[in-house]
Design an enzyme around this catalytic site. Structure first.
Site: not given
Ligand code: URA
Ligand code: CA
Length: 433
Positions: A183, A187
């Site tokens: 995750s 990003k």
């Molecule tokens: N922060 C994130 O961006 N993703 C997660 O899964 C946990 C914390």
């Protein structure tokens, strides 16, 4: 391909193929797979885990689920820094201008804060006129001209991650190393980073409370980054007590200015020099960490880091005179001291509770739609290991409410004074490459 077969295979501890992972993420993005099947798969992953190859595939499938920011027109190696979140973590405000001043291009996409962790954009908006509503073309131009620009989060960055996170939140599957690591990394990669420096926090105020968990998360993210050809490294740093002295938006801007002048808190300064040195080396502006550190220390001394901050603020509409006149930043109506009730040494300052106290004052958002007060917050006058005498101020509260009984109580509960001098917490636990 049938989703029920994929769920069954993961339930039984098998590995999913690249194609299967792509099928799942496509199904999440287009909402063609129902939430109950995705939820079941998330629970299977929670228990059975994912190997390195699956984690890399999941990350890149999420990257491709939405916009990918193209920074190829920016000259040089774009290094991004990511912190897993802490209390009073002023590092981004310092690191941006600091590494930019030695030639590292910083094209920063930032968000707003939720809960007790502040967002960089909120902090910057305490500067009159400053805004992040610029288009991609302007953003790239500003980074090429000044080496530093900050833009708000694109609405369509990693939509599959947004959807998965929302499901994880309500199915008790947030706390899974492969899911957290992919995750976060998706990003950063979608935002265009060539190389990534990770600051994984550990302790009471962090997402990961123990060193073991923080190490596992750091290793997982570094592996993913390197497997998808983004040079990635991590440090594990302390978040048992807040970083620096200031917690709150305008207060942290002032703290960042002091730090860029070389007059900041020792822990914040050291962490910025360490993270910054890694960023400089990854962007190939220095051959090794010692050389990188000297460049950064020089930029603090000779005023070039501060000048980079001024140029950056001005370029995005901000009043750069606040750098020389920080009293122009939003000011709280009341300044209230919290006196020590006895003699001794500060032995704990629970970062999470102190963060909550700052949020109650209005420095952070309790919910996504809360309106924050940029002027308020806390200034710690003592940190763990410091000697105190009865009546010494432990914390200065900057408030726009007169009645702060609840905040005071919370602070007293968060800070322990003991007779014995405790060890000062380690700032940097490990480096993971
Ligand atoms: N922060 C994130 O961006 N993703 C997660 O899964 C946990 C914390
Ligand atoms: Ca701080």
């Amino acid at each position: 391909m049938r989703i029920v077969d994929i769920i069954e295979r993961k339930r039984d501890g098998q590995q999913l193929s690249t194609e299967e992972i792509q099928f799942v993420i496509d199904g999440v993005t287009t909402a063609s797979i129902p939430d109950y099947q995705i939820s079941a798969l998330l629970m299977a992953i929670y228990f059975q885990g994912m190997n390195e190859r699956e984690r890399a595939d999941l990350t890149m499938a999420m990257v491709r689920s939405g916009d990918q920011i193209d920074l190829s027109e920016i000259k040089g190696i774009k290094v991004d820094k990511h912190s897993t979140g802490g209390v009073g973590d002023t590092t981004t405000l310092v690191l941006g201008p600091l590494v930019a001043s030695v030639g590292v291009p910083v094209a920063k996409m930032s968000g707003r804060g939720l809960g007790h962790t502040g967002g960089t954009i909120d902090k910057l908006e305490s500067i009159d006129g400053f805004h992040v509503e610029i288009d991609n073309r302007q953003f790239i131009q500003l980074v090429n001209e000044n080496k530093l620009a900050v833009i708000g989060q694109s609405g369509n960055l990693t939509p599959a991650d947004k959807k998965l996170y929302a499901l994880r939140d309500v199915t008790a599957t947030v706390n899974s190393i492969p899911l957290i690591a992919s995750s976060i990394m998706s990003k950063k990669i979608a935002a265009g980073a060539d190389a990534i420096v990770l600051d994984v926090k550990t302790g009471a105020g962090a997402f990961m409370k123990t060193l073991e968990d923080s190490r596992e998360l750091a290793k997982a993210m570094v592996k993913i980054g390197n497997n998808v050809r983004r040079k990635t490294m991590a440090i594990i740093s302390d978040m048992s007590q807040p970083l620096g002295y200031a917690i709150g938006n305008a207060l942290e801007v002032k703290e960042a200015i002091d730090t860029l002048k070389g007059e900041g808190p020792e822990d914040l300064t050291e962490l910025c020099l360490i993270l910054g040195s890694h960023m400089v080396v990854l962007s190939e502006k220095a051959d090794n960490l010692n050389e990188a550190r000297s460049l950064l220390e020089q930029a603090m001394k000779d005023g070039s880091a501060l000048q980079t901050l001024k140029t950056f603020l001005q370029a995005q509409g901000g009043d750069s005179s606040i750098v020389d006149y920080p009293e122009k930043l939003p000011q709280a109506k009341y300044k209230i001291e919290i006196p020590a009730l006895g003699d001794g040494y500060v032995s704990s300052m629970m970062a999470d509770h102190i963060g909550t106290a700052a949020m109650w004052l209005g420095a952070g958002r309790a919910t996504k739609d809360s309106v924050i007060d940029l002027a308020v917050g806390l200034h710690l006058n003592k940190k763990i290991g410091d000697q105190v005498k009865k009546g010494d101020s432990l914390v200065t509260i900057y408030s726009n409410q007169e009645d702060i009984k609840q905040v005071k109580e919370k602070l007293y509960q968060s800070i322990t004074i003991s007779k014995e001098k405790p060890p000062v917490p380690t700032l940097i636990y490990e480096e993971i490459t």
